[in-house]
Design an enzyme around this catalytic site. Structure first.
Site, PDB file in Angstrom:
ATOM      1  N   ALA A  11       0.835  -1.212   0.000  1.00  0.00           N
ATOM      2  CA  ALA A  11       0.000   0.000   0.000  1.00  0.00           C
ATOM      3  C   ALA A  11       0.862   1.252   0.000  1.00  0.00           C
ATOM      4  CB  ALA A  11      -0.927   0.006   1.218  1.00  0.00           C
ATOM      5  N   GLU A  21       3.803   1.598  -4.249  1.00  0.00           N
ATOM      6  CA  GLU A  21       3.354   2.038  -5.577  1.00  0.00           C
ATOM      7  C   GLU A  21       2.637   3.387  -5.497  1.00  0.00           C
ATOM      8  OE1 GLU A  21       3.469   0.579  -8.800  1.00  0.00           O
ATOM      9  OE2 GLU A  21       5.068  -0.565  -7.878  1.00  0.00           O
ATOM     10  N   SER A  71       3.141   5.877  -3.401  1.00  0.00           N
ATOM     11  CA  SER A  71       4.070   7.001  -3.201  1.00  0.00           C
ATOM     12  C   SER A  71       4.946   7.227  -4.426  1.00  0.00           C
ATOM     13  CB  SER A  71       4.981   6.736  -2.008  1.00  0.00           C
ATOM     14  OG  SER A  71       4.214   6.390  -0.893  1.00  0.00           O
ATOM     15  N   CYS A  91      -6.408   6.062   4.456  1.00  0.00           N
ATOM     16  CA  CYS A  91      -4.994   5.662   4.347  1.00  0.00           C
ATOM     17  C   CYS A  91      -4.226   5.825   5.664  1.00  0.00           C
ATOM     18  CB  CYS A  91      -4.325   6.492   3.265  1.00  0.00           C
ATOM     19  SG  CYS A  91      -2.574   6.131   3.127  1.00  0.00           S
ATOM     20  N   GLU A 126       7.165  13.132   4.296  1.00  0.00           N
ATOM     21  CA  GLU A 126       8.480  12.643   3.929  1.00  0.00           C
ATOM     22  C   GLU A 126       8.557  12.299   2.449  1.00  0.00           C
ATOM     23  OE1 GLU A 126      11.043   8.761   5.135  1.00  0.00           O
ATOM     24  OE2 GLU A 126       9.609   9.571   6.544  1.00  0.00           O
TER      25      GLU A 126
HETATM   26  C1  HEM Z   1       0.834   9.199  -2.046  1.00  0.00           C
HETATM   27  C2  HEM Z   1       0.809   8.130  -1.324  1.00  0.00           C
HETATM   28  C3  HEM Z   1      -0.427   7.346  -0.947  1.00  0.00           C
HETATM   29  C4  HEM Z   1      -1.704   7.391  -1.479  1.00  0.00           C
HETATM   30  C5  HEM Z   1      -2.224   8.269  -2.619  1.00  0.00           C
HETATM   31  C6  HEM Z   1      -2.493   6.422  -0.732  1.00  0.00           C
HETATM   32  C7  HEM Z   1      -3.836   6.182  -0.937  1.00  0.00           C
HETATM   33  C8  HEM Z   1      -4.603   5.309  -0.210  1.00  0.00           C
HETATM   34  C9  HEM Z   1      -6.010   5.097  -0.376  1.00  0.00           C
HETATM   35  C10 HEM Z   1      -6.895   5.791  -1.414  1.00  0.00           C
HETATM   36  C11 HEM Z   1      -6.407   4.190   0.521  1.00  0.00           C
HETATM   37  C12 HEM Z   1      -7.844   3.691   0.734  1.00  0.00           C
HETATM   38  C13 HEM Z   1      -8.177   2.588  -0.239  1.00  0.00           C
HETATM   39  C14 HEM Z   1      -9.614   2.179  -0.162  1.00  0.00           C
HETATM   40  O1  HEM Z   1     -10.373   2.683   0.682  1.00  0.00           O
HETATM   41  O2  HEM Z   1     -10.019   1.325  -0.962  1.00  0.00           O
HETATM   42  C15 HEM Z   1      -5.238   3.779   1.273  1.00  0.00           C
HETATM   43  C16 HEM Z   1      -5.235   2.832   2.279  1.00  0.00           C
HETATM   44  C17 HEM Z   1      -4.089   2.418   2.915  1.00  0.00           C
HETATM   45  N1  HEM Z   1      -2.841   2.960   2.819  1.00  0.00           N
HETATM   46 FE1  HEM Z   1      -2.283   4.456   1.606  1.00  0.00          FE
HETATM   47  N2  HEM Z   1      -1.691   5.833   0.208  1.00  0.00           N
HETATM   48  C18 HEM Z   1      -0.428   6.367   0.124  1.00  0.00           C
HETATM   49  C19 HEM Z   1       0.676   6.058   0.905  1.00  0.00           C
HETATM   50  C20 HEM Z   1       0.713   5.103   1.897  1.00  0.00           C
HETATM   51  C21 HEM Z   1       1.871   4.797   2.735  1.00  0.00           C
HETATM   52  C22 HEM Z   1       3.218   5.516   2.647  1.00  0.00           C
HETATM   53  C23 HEM Z   1       1.491   3.773   3.561  1.00  0.00           C
HETATM   54  C24 HEM Z   1       2.243   3.052   4.622  1.00  0.00           C
HETATM   55  C25 HEM Z   1       3.326   3.475   5.204  1.00  0.00           C
HETATM   56  C26 HEM Z   1       0.092   3.461   3.251  1.00  0.00           C
HETATM   57  C27 HEM Z   1      -0.650   2.475   3.871  1.00  0.00           C
HETATM   58  C28 HEM Z   1      -1.991   2.254   3.664  1.00  0.00           C
HETATM   59  C29 HEM Z   1      -2.741   1.187   4.325  1.00  0.00           C
HETATM   60  C30 HEM Z   1      -2.190   0.178   5.323  1.00  0.00           C
HETATM   61  C31 HEM Z   1      -4.057   1.295   3.862  1.00  0.00           C
HETATM   62  C32 HEM Z   1      -5.247   0.422   4.247  1.00  0.00           C
HETATM   63  C33 HEM Z   1      -5.929   1.006   5.442  1.00  0.00           C
HETATM   64  C34 HEM Z   1      -7.139   0.176   5.817  1.00  0.00           C
HETATM   65  O3  HEM Z   1      -7.649  -0.608   4.999  1.00  0.00           O
HETATM   66  O4  HEM Z   1      -7.619   0.349   6.945  1.00  0.00           O
HETATM   67  N3  HEM Z   1      -0.335   4.299   2.253  1.00  0.00           N
HETATM   68  N4  HEM Z   1      -4.155   4.493   0.818  1.00  0.00           N
END
Ligand code: HEM
Length: 178
Positions: free
Chosen positions: A10, A13, A15, A123, A132
């Site tokens: 998560a 890709e 970031s 997220c 960062e």
């Molecule tokens: C620009 C960077 C990022 C974007 C645009 C992004 C976007 C998202 C989005 C849209 C979701 C929700 C997906 C859904 O509801 O179907 C999500 C969930 C998540 N993201 Fe990110 N993310 C980013 C960076 C990161 C980073 C750096 C981490 C970890 C260090 C991370 C960890 C997670 C996790 C663990 C979830 C799932 C949370 C859950 O289901 O409770 N993400 N992200």
């Protein structure tokens, strides 16, 4: 192991491609690039604008309707799969009166978007991604690389076709290190 894999997948890709999408947008809008070089303090707001204008996670993971609902005149029967076009949300409506949501504006105050999702699955890495990974990385790139330009026509770039991630397969650039 599952949690570690989830964080890596998560967090990677999403970031990497936000950075690529932001650099591509800046190279296509040199006046915006110039503004960020002159005023690096604009970066936190600019990151929100990149997330709004062309985010890297363009669609949500799948959801299933818990009950019959109607949304914008479309009936969604209980049990059907729903995927949210997160990337489209940032351009749905004018952010302010007389404003064109298709325009990239790094000075835009409080850009509204759904780039990190919404609700219980919002997220987990949003603060890290904002700070960062994007703000610091872009600021470092712009300060260390004083000349940066696209080395291929933008319309010749190939895009990842994953359905969830939005980004180019490669971003050829010409640069000079200061
Ligand atoms: C620009 C960077 C990022 C974007 C645009 C992004 C976007 C998202 C989005 C849209 C979701 C929700 C997906 C859904 O509801 O179907 C999500 C969930 C998540 N993201 Fe990110 N993310 C980013 C960076 C990161 C980073 C750096 C981490 C970890 C260090 C991370 C960890 C997670 C996790 C663990 C979830 C799932 C949370 C859950 O289901 O409770 N993400 N992200």
């Amino acid at each position: 192991m599952g949690t570690a894999m989830m964080l890596i997948v998560a967090g990677h890709e999403s970031s990497v491609n936000l950075l690529g999408d932001a650099v591509l947008a800046l190279l296509q809008h040199p006046e915006q690039l110039g503004l960020l070089r002159e005023r690096p303090e604009l970066m936190p707001g600019a990151v929100e604008e990149f997330l709004r204008h062309d985010t890297s996670v363009e669609r949500s993971t799948s959801r299933y309707a818990a009950e019959d609902v109607e949304l914008g005149g479309v009936p969604i029967p209980r049990g059907s799969m729903v995927v949210v076009a997160l990337g489209a949300a940032g351009r749905d409506a004018p952010q302010a009166e007389d404003d064109d949501p298709a325009v990239l504006d790094v000075t835009r105050p409080g850009a509204l978007h759904l780039a990190f999702g919404h609700g219980i699955h919002y997220c987990l890495g949003a603060p890290l991604a904002r700070l960062e990974k994007t703000s610091i990385a872009l600021r470092t790139l712009l300060s260390r690389v004083p000349e940066l330009e696209l080395a291929a026509p933008a319309d010749s770039l190939a895009w990842i076709g994953s359905g969830i991630i939005r980004g180019v397969l490669s971003l050829p650039v010409r640069y000079r290190v200061g």
